[in-house]
Design a protein around this motif. Structure first.
Motif, PDB file in Angstrom:
ATOM      1  N   ALA A 200       0.829  -1.193   0.000  1.00 37.83           N
ATOM      2  CA  ALA A 200       0.000   0.000   0.000  1.00 37.83           C
ATOM      3  C   ALA A 200       0.869   1.252   0.000  1.00 37.83           C
ATOM      4  N   VAL A 201       0.217   2.409  -0.056  1.00 33.39           N
ATOM      5  CA  VAL A 201       0.910   3.692   0.022  1.00 33.39           C
ATOM      6  C   VAL A 201       0.243   4.528   1.104  1.00 33.39           C
ATOM      7  N   SER A 202       0.923   5.573   1.547  1.00 27.06           N
ATOM      8  CA  SER A 202       0.350   6.507   2.509  1.00 27.06           C
ATOM      9  C   SER A 202      -0.229   7.710   1.763  1.00 27.06           C
ATOM     10  N   CYS A 203      -1.342   8.232   2.266  1.00 28.06           N
ATOM     11  CA  CYS A 203      -1.975   9.403   1.664  1.00 28.06           C
ATOM     12  C   CYS A 203      -2.187  10.460   2.745  1.00 28.06           C
ATOM     13  N   LEU A 204      -1.925  11.724   2.403  1.00 30.33           N
ATOM     14  CA  LEU A 204      -1.976  12.826   3.358  1.00 30.33           C
ATOM     15  C   LEU A 204      -3.208  13.694   3.136  1.00 30.33           C
ATOM     16  N   TYR A 205      -3.949  13.957   4.212  1.00 36.25           N
ATOM     17  CA  TYR A 205      -5.017  14.955   4.178  1.00 36.25           C
ATOM     18  C   TYR A 205      -4.391  16.350   4.126  1.00 36.25           C
ATOM     19  N   PRO A 206      -5.040  17.306   3.484  1.00 35.30           N
ATOM     20  CA  PRO A 206      -4.514  18.682   3.476  1.00 35.30           C
ATOM     21  C   PRO A 206      -4.296  19.233   4.880  1.00 35.30           C
ATOM     22  N   SER A 207      -5.068  18.735   5.869  1.00 39.81           N
ATOM     23  CA  SER A 207      -4.933  19.196   7.247  1.00 39.81           C
ATOM     24  C   SER A 207      -3.701  18.633   7.942  1.00 39.81           C
ATOM     25  N   GLY A 208      -3.040  17.648   7.314  1.00 45.43           N
ATOM     26  CA  GLY A 208      -1.862  17.034   7.906  1.00 45.43           C
ATOM     27  C   GLY A 208      -2.099  15.637   8.421  1.00 45.43           C
ATOM     28  N   GLY A 209      -3.351  15.197   8.504  1.00 46.83           N
ATOM     29  CA  GLY A 209      -3.638  13.826   8.891  1.00 46.83           C
ATOM     30  C   GLY A 209      -3.156  12.849   7.841  1.00 46.83           C
ATOM     31  N   ARG A 210      -3.062  11.587   8.208  1.00 43.02           N
ATOM     32  CA  ARG A 210      -2.442  10.615   7.308  1.00 43.02           C
ATOM     33  C   ARG A 210      -3.201   9.304   7.315  1.00 43.02           C
ATOM     34  N   ASN A 211      -3.412   8.745   6.137  1.00 44.75           N
ATOM     35  CA  ASN A 211      -4.009   7.427   5.982  1.00 44.75           C
ATOM     36  C   ASN A 211      -2.897   6.485   5.532  1.00 44.75           C
ATOM     37  N   ASP A 212      -2.586   5.497   6.368  1.00 38.83           N
ATOM     38  CA  ASP A 212      -1.344   4.744   6.183  1.00 38.83           C
ATOM     39  C   ASP A 212      -1.433   3.517   5.285  1.00 38.83           C
ATOM     40  N   ALA A 213      -2.589   3.186   4.749  1.00 38.42           N
ATOM     41  CA  ALA A 213      -2.674   1.994   3.904  1.00 38.42           C
ATOM     42  C   ALA A 213      -3.713   2.223   2.815  1.00 38.42           C
ATOM     43  N   CYS A 214      -3.288   2.841   1.724  1.00 35.08           N
ATOM     44  CA  CYS A 214      -4.185   3.150   0.610  1.00 35.08           C
ATOM     45  C   CYS A 214      -3.717   2.429  -0.652  1.00 35.08           C
ATOM     46  N   PHE A 215      -4.671   2.156  -1.532  1.00 29.50           N
ATOM     47  CA  PHE A 215      -4.379   1.396  -2.748  1.00 29.50           C
ATOM     48  C   PHE A 215      -4.823   2.186  -3.973  1.00 29.50           C
ATOM     49  N   PRO A 216      -3.879   2.746  -4.744  1.00 25.16           N
ATOM     50  CA  PRO A 216      -4.249   3.482  -5.961  1.00 25.16           C
ATOM     51  C   PRO A 216      -4.932   2.568  -6.982  1.00 25.16           C
ATOM     52  N   TRP A 221       0.397   6.358 -10.572  1.00 22.37           N
ATOM     53  CA  TRP A 221      -0.834   7.120 -10.603  1.00 22.37           C
ATOM     54  C   TRP A 221      -0.593   8.551 -11.074  1.00 22.37           C
ATOM     55  N   ARG A 222      -1.680   9.169 -11.511  1.00 16.40           N
ATOM     56  CA  ARG A 222      -1.640  10.551 -11.976  1.00 16.40           C
ATOM     57  C   ARG A 222      -2.574  11.405 -11.124  1.00 16.40           C
ATOM     58  N   ARG A 223      -2.383  12.690 -11.231  1.00 14.08           N
ATOM     59  CA  ARG A 223      -3.257  13.614 -10.517  1.00 14.08           C
ATOM     60  C   ARG A 223      -4.705  13.389 -10.942  1.00 14.08           C
ATOM     61  N   GLY A 224      -5.598  13.278  -9.960  1.00 11.22           N
ATOM     62  CA  GLY A 224      -7.008  13.044 -10.229  1.00 11.22           C
ATOM     63  C   GLY A 224      -7.410  11.585 -10.180  1.00 11.22           C
ATOM     64  N   ASP A 225      -6.422  10.663 -10.128  1.00 14.16           N
ATOM     65  CA  ASP A 225      -6.742   9.237 -10.010  1.00 14.16           C
ATOM     66  C   ASP A 225      -7.334   8.939  -8.632  1.00 14.16           C
ATOM     67  N   LEU A 226      -7.958   7.764  -8.515  1.00 19.46           N
ATOM     68  CA  LEU A 226      -8.564   7.343  -7.257  1.00 19.46           C
ATOM     69  C   LEU A 226      -7.675   6.365  -6.511  1.00 19.46           C
ATOM     70  N   ALA A 227      -7.818   6.371  -5.190  1.00 19.10           N
ATOM     71  CA  ALA A 227      -7.244   5.348  -4.326  1.00 19.10           C
ATOM     72  C   ALA A 227      -8.336   4.900  -3.363  1.00 19.10           C
ATOM     73  N   ALA A 228      -8.182   3.712  -2.808  1.00 14.23           N
ATOM     74  CA  ALA A 228      -9.111   3.186  -1.810  1.00 14.23           C
ATOM     75  C   ALA A 228      -8.337   2.959  -0.517  1.00 14.23           C
ATOM     76  N   CYS A 229      -8.798   3.562   0.564  1.00 13.35           N
ATOM     77  CA  CYS A 229      -8.112   3.497   1.859  1.00 13.35           C
ATOM     78  C   CYS A 229      -8.996   2.734   2.850  1.00 13.35           C
ATOM     79  N   PRO A 230      -8.615   1.529   3.266  1.00 11.54           N
ATOM     80  CA  PRO A 230      -9.467   0.731   4.149  1.00 11.54           C
ATOM     81  C   PRO A 230      -9.590   1.338   5.538  1.00 11.54           C
ATOM     82  N   PHE A 231     -10.674   1.000   6.224  1.00 13.66           N
ATOM     83  CA  PHE A 231     -10.886   1.456   7.587  1.00 13.66           C
ATOM     84  C   PHE A 231      -9.952   0.750   8.573  1.00 13.66           C
ATOM     85  N   GLY A 232      -9.283  -0.286   8.132  1.00  8.67           N
ATOM     86  CA  GLY A 232      -8.353  -1.024   8.979  1.00  8.67           C
ATOM     87  C   GLY A 232      -8.004  -2.343   8.324  1.00  8.67           C
TER      88      GLY A 232
END
Length: 396
Positions: A200-216, A221-232
């Motif tokens: 997986a990859v990490s994704c950053l919220y503009p506020s500084g929060g972080r989602n540590d397991a996301c799947f593009p 990936w390119r700008r505007g592409d989607l990723a899916a970040c599981p709840f756990g």
């Protein structure tokens, strides 16, 4: 089932709340599904079956990012350091602890039947006696097999492809797999991080929060592409994430890095950003980048693409001046440039390339005696750089 066993099972099935401070999220850990098979055995020791289930749930999660090495696995109460570092409750639960410097990282079985592991920063627990071993694929095996126990039955989420207990949500055509769902939305840039799940990859919220397991949805990936970040781990619910910055940076390092691919990397780390390599190499930026593997590591990178550049702007199409002639101990003329030697490799004829052997500031002799060292080539055609070839070891 005896009254004593019924009381034990009821107590063990209480929910255990785990708040991961470093991830700023909370989830609850329920052991009812984990331990009731043990209680149903009646005459079987519940402790042995609970421990067997702890091991089975780990292996069912395909924890490839956590081996090889020793481990401690137990159905127990968290110790004081674990309780304070990741704020675990004081109830008993499945814990797999792996070495981290002078301590251990603490992986805990969650309510989904998947293990949650901490980000790979400082140790979350003290050193513990080893009673199990992880192989290079992360498979956990007790040093002393448990007799009279049965395998833990598979869980519903385990029908999906998974790595490090996280479900891979996308099909090969880029659609969300049937049975999975989105809930909520996020937006920000995504990047490879060593402390997250390997696939997986990490994704950053503009506020500084972080989602540590996301799947593009696609890689790179390119700008505007989607990723899916599981709840756990083990979750079938995902945040729908809009990526605001593309991947595959135009980085070229002459010690063996192209974009986010480096010599010595694991295949799963390359695939996390670029996906599985096609038969004829990755098609990137109008050219192909070729990768080879040896003993489970990236062993060769071949690059003809002008997209990638060094910090000084060197890349395909650049000129490298020959510079002055340096006389060797045998009175041979050598043209040198940043540790590289012009036409150092000669077979039937000079290679028309700059060559550097080894990772030192100056090249080792380009001879068969150094074939097992890293080799770095800059190919030149009509006076301009035409490609790069990096290898952990060179066989000609």
């Amino acid at each position: 089932m005896s009254r004593r066993t019924e009381r034990w099972a009821a107590k063990a099935s209480a929910a255990i709340c785990l708040r991961a401070a470093v991830r700023r999220s909370s989830f609850c850990v329920s052991l009812a599904a984990l331990l009731l098979p043990a209680a149903s055995c009646g005459h079987k020791p519940p402790e042995a079956q609970a421990l067997r289930t702890c091991v089975d749930r780990w292996n069912q999660g395909n924890m490839v990012g956590w081996g090889p090495g020793p481990a401690n696995v137990a159905f127990r109460r968290p110790n004081a350091k674990e309780h304070s570092r990741i704020e675990l409750s004081s109830r008993r639960l499945c814990i797999v602890a792996t070495p981290a410097g002078d301590g251990t990282w603490t992986c805990v079985l969650s309510s989904t039947g998947a293990y949650w592991c901490p980000p790979l920063h400082e140790a979350t627990g003290p050193r513990l006696p080893e009673n199990a071993t992880l192989d290079r694929r992360g498979v956990l095996e007790l040093d002393s097999p448990l007799k009279g126990t049965h395998p833990a039955p598979p869980l519903a989420w385990q029908r999906y492809p998974r790595v490090d207990a996280y479900i891979h949500p996308w099909t090969s055509s880029g659609k969300l797999r049937p049975g999975l769902r989105f809930k909520g939305e996020g937006r920000g840039r995504c990047f490879i991080a060593a402390e997250t799940a390997r696939s997986a990859v990490s994704c950053l919220y503009p506020s500084g929060g972080r989602n540590d397991a996301c799947f593009p949805q696609r890689r790179p990936w390119r700008r505007g592409d989607l990723a899916a970040c599981p709840f756990g781990p083990g979750s079938t619910t995902f945040t729908r994430w809009v990526i605001t910055q593309g991947s595959d940076p135009p980085i070229l390092a002459l010690w063996g890095r192209v974009g986010d691919i480096s010599l010595g990397e694991l295949p799963i780390e390359v695939e996390a950003e670029y996906g599985s390599e096609p038969k004829n190499g990755y098609r990137l930026h109008g050219n192909r980048v070729f990768i080879a593997y040896d003993q489970g590591r990236v062993s060769e990178i071949r690059l003809p693409a002008p997209y990638y550049r060094t910090k000084n702007g060197l890349g395909v199409g650049s000129r490298i001046p020959l510079g002055p002639c340096h006389r060797t101990s045998t009175n041979r003329c050598e043209h040198r440039w940043h540790g590289f030697v012009w036409n150092a490799w000669v077979r039937e004829k000079p290679c028309s390339c700059w060559v550097k052997v080894g990772r030192g500031p100056r090249s080792l002799p380009a001879t068969v005696h150094n074939f097992r060292k890293p080799w770095f080539f800059i190919d030149v055609r009509h006076g301009r750089v035409s490609g790069f070839y990096f290898a952990l070891k060179f066989v000609d």
